[in-house]
Design an enzyme around this catalytic site. Structure first.
Site, PDB file in Angstrom:
ATOM      1  N   LYS A 128      45.465  36.090  29.194  1.00 42.26           N
ATOM      2  CA  LYS A 128      45.428  34.734  28.653  1.00 42.26           C
ATOM      3  C   LYS A 128      44.873  33.770  29.715  1.00 42.26           C
ATOM      4  O   LYS A 128      43.998  32.949  29.457  1.00 42.26           O
ATOM      5  CB  LYS A 128      46.841  34.313  28.230  1.00 42.26           C
ATOM      6  N   LYS A 206      42.091  40.609  54.264  1.00 47.36           N
ATOM      7  CA  LYS A 206      40.869  39.789  54.319  1.00 47.36           C
ATOM      8  C   LYS A 206      41.215  38.387  54.856  1.00 47.36           C
ATOM      9  O   LYS A 206      42.205  37.794  54.415  1.00 47.36           O
ATOM     10  CB  LYS A 206      40.317  39.675  52.890  1.00 47.36           C
ATOM     11  N   LYS A 209      41.069  31.262  53.896  1.00 45.73           N
ATOM     12  CA  LYS A 209      41.644  29.940  54.119  1.00 45.73           C
ATOM     13  C   LYS A 209      42.989  29.809  53.421  1.00 45.73           C
ATOM     14  O   LYS A 209      43.898  29.179  53.912  1.00 45.73           O
ATOM     15  CB  LYS A 209      40.693  28.867  53.573  1.00 45.73           C
TER      16      LYS A 209
END
Ligand code: SF4
Length: 343
Positions: A128, A206, A209
């Site tokens: 959804k 990884k 930010k």
């Protein structure tokens, strides 16, 4: 004004303003941009409309992030006299070119983009939400990126191996425009492959930010040391007296690599002979990073204290970029036979 001789090749690149930049951005992209601005006619864009494609609910944060990214760029040495540094949304001609290009871009081209599917999957918790996230703007992301490049008739675009599909897309759009209108107007931008060191975040994931695992250019020395202290090392090394394995060291070892052969040779020897413990090894790495970032942080602080200067720099770049994009747009309209409707 610089007197550096440049070849006529134009290179175009951009970054989404989603927060302060980290060392992965520096060693993965900005270090190359510093080289490009000496060699090419460089266009560096803060692509704030691209940030909107996924951050539309946080749109009010985008202007502050534009300022933060501009501070980072200028602090590392991106020079508004050597490169055209501008904000995407300050060049409305890009939006108009995007509209024109969207008219000629087949729907199935945007739907087959692999990175688009990844983005939706990454952002959405369920089916959804995925439908809610997959907006018209996000779907058109590659067309907007094509307009970013083609507005300046860029012939080179720096890309990592995983971003090739977007550049292919821009090449296809350029070719389609030229074919439909029987011209050889838009150059098909070529990839400029660059060596990108893979720097992981301090948790071994990884570097990002938003994951809180990055070392930002603007971090304080204390924060940097604290973060590096948490970095994942060789998980098989239990005791200080155990020899380490640099090939199993997840974070510090790859970071050392960017600081040259001399230090990496020393670390390898000390690590693998148990001559140094991970705590000391990481403390030394933190010191090296702080020493490297020191002058960048100093310049950033000075610039941050002078918001008028940053605004003027961006206005100067925006005007330069706008003049060029205006020229391209009016030529594209003329080729399409649409010019008579513009007053
Ligand atoms: Fe990594 Fe340094 Fe520990 Fe070796 S000594 S495992 S290089 S942190």
């Amino acid at each position: 004004m610089t007197t550096t001789a440049k070849v006529a090749t134009r290179i175009m690149s951009g970054m989404r303003p989603t927060g302060r930049l980290h060392i992965g951005h520096y060693f993965g992209a900005l270090i190359n941009w510093l080289d490009f601005q000496e060699k090419y006619d460089s266009y560096f864009s803060i692509v704030d409309w691209h940030a909107l494609t996924t951050k539309y609910q946080a749109s009010r944060e985008i202007p502050d992030n534009v300022r933060e990214i501009a501070l980072d760029w200028l602090a590392v040495g991106i020079d508004p006299e050597r490169a055209t540094v501008y904000v995407q949304s300050a060049v409305p001609e890009i939006a108009e070119l995007h509209l024109l290009l969207s008219m000629i871009t087949p729907q199935n081209w945007v739907e087959r983009e692999p990175t688009l599917k990844d983005m939706v999957r990454m952002l959405a918790a369920d089916e959804k939400e995925a439908r809610d996230r997959a907006t018209y703007g996000l779907l058109g992301y590659p067309v907007l990126m094509s307009a970013d490049i083609l507005a300046f008739r860029g012939s080179l675009v720096p890309v990592g191996k995983d971003q090739q599909s977007h550049l292919e897309f821009a090449r296809d759009v350029a070719r389609r425009f030229n074919t439909i209108y029987g011209v050889d107007y838009f150059p098909e931008p070529q990839p400029k492959f660059t060596a990108t060191p893979l720097l992981k975040g301090v948790d071994g994931q990884k570097m990002g930010k938003s994951y809180g695992n990055d070392i930002k250019l603007a971090d304080t020395e204390e924060d940097t040391l604290k973060k590096i202290k948490q970095a994942v090392t060789d998980r098989t090394r239990i005791a200080r007296s155990d020899p380490g394995h640099t090939d199993l060291c997840e974070v510090p070892w790859p970071m050392y690599q960017i600081f040259g052969k001399e230090i990496t040779a020393r670390v390898k020897e000390e690590c693998e002979s148990a001559g140094i413990g991970c705590v000391d090894c990481k403390a030394r790495l933190g010191g090296i990073i702080n020493e490297f970032l020191g002058p960048i942080r100093e310049r950033r602080q000075k610039l941050a204290a002078d918001p008028d200067k940053v605004r003027q720099i961006l206005e100067y770049g925006n005007a330069k970029a706008r003049a060029e994009a205006k020229k391209t747009l009016s030529e594209a309209l003329e080729i399409m036979g649409m010019i008579r409707w513009r007053y």
